[in-house]
Design a protein around this motif. Structure first.
Motif, short mmCIF file in Angstrom:
data_model
loop_
_atom_site.label_atom_id
_atom_site.label_comp_id
_atom_site.label_asym_id
_atom_site.label_seq_id
_atom_site.Cartn_x
_atom_site.Cartn_y
_atom_site.Cartn_z
N ALA A 34 36.34 -4.24 120.41
CA ALA A 34 35.92 -3.58 121.65
C ALA A 34 35.87 -2.07 121.44
O ALA A 34 34.95 -1.39 121.90
CB ALA A 34 36.87 -3.93 122.79
N MET A 35 36.84 -1.52 120.69
CA MET A 35 36.87 -0.08 120.43
C MET A 35 35.66 0.34 119.60
O MET A 35 34.99 1.33 119.89
CB MET A 35 38.16 0.30 119.69
CG MET A 35 39.39 0.31 120.57
SD MET A 35 40.91 0.44 119.60
CE MET A 35 40.94 2.19 119.21
N GLN A 37 32.83 -1.22 119.25
CA GLN A 37 31.58 -1.42 120.01
C GLN A 37 31.38 -0.27 121.00
O GLN A 37 30.27 0.23 121.14
CB GLN A 37 31.61 -2.74 120.76
CG GLN A 37 31.14 -3.90 119.87
CD GLN A 37 31.48 -5.26 120.46
OE1 GLN A 37 31.86 -5.36 121.63
NE2 GLN A 37 31.34 -6.29 119.65
N GLU A 38 32.45 0.12 121.65
CA GLU A 38 32.34 1.20 122.64
C GLU A 38 31.90 2.50 121.96
O GLU A 38 31.02 3.21 122.44
CB GLU A 38 33.69 1.40 123.35
CG GLU A 38 33.58 2.35 124.53
CD GLU A 38 34.92 2.62 125.20
OE1 GLU A 38 35.87 1.84 125.00
OE2 GLU A 38 35.00 3.62 125.93
N LYS A 41 28.20 2.20 120.82
CA LYS A 41 27.28 2.24 121.96
C LYS A 41 27.16 3.67 122.49
O LYS A 41 26.05 4.16 122.73
CB LYS A 41 27.81 1.32 123.06
CG LYS A 41 26.75 0.82 123.99
CD LYS A 41 27.29 -0.26 124.92
CE LYS A 41 26.58 -0.14 126.25
NZ LYS A 41 27.41 -0.51 127.39
N ALA A 42 28.29 4.35 122.62
CA ALA A 42 28.26 5.71 123.16
C ALA A 42 27.47 6.64 122.24
O ALA A 42 26.65 7.44 122.70
CB ALA A 42 29.69 6.22 123.32
N LYS A 70 34.76 11.43 120.68
CA LYS A 70 34.72 10.12 121.34
C LYS A 70 35.73 9.17 120.67
O LYS A 70 36.38 8.38 121.35
CB LYS A 70 33.29 9.58 121.24
CG LYS A 70 33.01 8.36 122.02
CD LYS A 70 32.80 8.66 123.50
CE LYS A 70 32.85 7.35 124.26
NZ LYS A 70 33.19 7.45 125.66
N ILE A 74 38.75 7.22 122.62
CA ILE A 74 38.86 5.76 122.63
C ILE A 74 40.21 5.30 122.07
O ILE A 74 40.70 4.23 122.41
CB ILE A 74 37.67 5.15 121.84
CG1 ILE A 74 36.40 5.24 122.69
CG2 ILE A 74 37.94 3.71 121.42
CD1 ILE A 74 35.16 4.83 121.96
#
Ligand code: HEC
Length: 180
Positions: A34-35, A37-38, A41-42, A70, A74
Motif C-alpha cells: 500500500a505504501m 502504491q501510494e 501513484k502520487a 512524499k 508516507i
C-alpha cells in the motif's frame, strides 16, 4: 566483579534483543505494498500534470524533491520507504547496496516484488519497470533528452547514470524496511 560482568551482559542483552528481533520480523506485505502504491501513484500523477503544465525541465523537481518528501510523508513510525536505481542519477541517496542490487537483478515484470532478508534485515522490495514513454524524456537515450532537460540534469547530477532506458526496463525499486 563477577556480578558486575553478568549485570552488564544482562543489560546488553536487554537493550539489543528487541532491536534484533524487530529486524528479523517480516515486513507486513500488504502494508508495504500500500505504501509503494501510494508513492508511485502520487509521483506519477504529479509528474504527468507538471510535465503537461510546465514542461519537462520544471518536472525535474517532482522526481528530485517531491519523491523524497512524499516518501517521508508516507513513512510510519515503524516503516520507511526509499528509492534506488539500477543505474543511478542521485548517487548520494539512491544507490542500492550490493545485496540489494542482487535482488533487483532477479526481479521480472511477472515477479516484481521481493520479501525477505537483505543485508541482515527484513525488507519488502517493489521493482519499478518503466511504464511508459514519459519516463524516457528524462531517462531515455541521452541524445533524445531535450537539451534544456539535459543541461539541468548535468548541472544537478554530474555523475548521472540513469539514462539509456526503454519502456519495460527495470528502472529501480522502492524498498520498505523498518526504521533503524
Ligand atoms: C522530468 C524528468 C524526469 C522524469 C519525466 C522522470 N524522472 Fe525519474 N528521476 C529524475 C531525477 C531528476 C531523478 C533524481 C532524483 C533525486 O535527486 O533523488 C530521478 C530519479 C529516479 C529514480 C531513483 C533512482 C535514481 O536514479 O536516482 C527512479 C527509480 C526514477 N527516477 C524513476 C522514474 C520513472 C519510473 C519515471 C516515469 C514514471 C521517471 N523517473 C520519470 C527525473 C525524471
Amino acid at each position: 566483579m563477577k556480578i558486575q560482568v553478568n549485570l552488564a551482559a544482562c543489560l546488553t542483552a536487554l537493550c539489543l534483543f528487541p532491536a534484533c528481533s524487530r529486524g528479523a520480523e517480516p515486513i507486513p506485505v500488504e502494508q508495504a505494498q500500500a505504501m509503494t502504491q501510494e508513492l508511485t501513484k502520487a509521483l506519477m500523477g504529479e509528474l504527468q500534470s507538471t510535465m503537461a503544465a510546465e514542461g519537462p525541465a520544471a518536472a525535474i523537481r517532482v522526481c528530485a524533491d517531491l519523491a523524497p518528501e512524499k516518501a517521508q510523508a508516507i513513512a510510519t513510525e515503524e516503516l520507511t520507504v526509499r528509492r534506488v536505481g539500477t543505474r543511478v542519477r542521485n548517487s548520494k541517496t539512491n544507490t542500492p547496496t550490493a545485496a540489494e542490487r542482487e535482488v533487483l537483478a532477479g526481479l521480472t515484470p511477472e515477479q516484481p516484488t521481493f520479501s525477505g532478508q537483505v543485508d541482515g534485515h527484513e525488507v519488502f522490495i517493489q521493482g519499478i519497470f518503466i511504464p511508459n514513454a514519459m519516463c524516457l524524456v528524462c531517462h531515455g537515450e541521452r541524445e533524445a533528452i531535450p537539451a534544456e532537460v539535459r543541461d539541468a540534469l548535468a548541472q544537478r547530477y554530474p555523475d548521472d547514470q540513469a539514462v539509456g532506458y526503454a519502456v519495460g526496463d527495470l528502472r529501480g525499486a522502492l524498498i520498505v524496511e523498518r526504521r533503524r
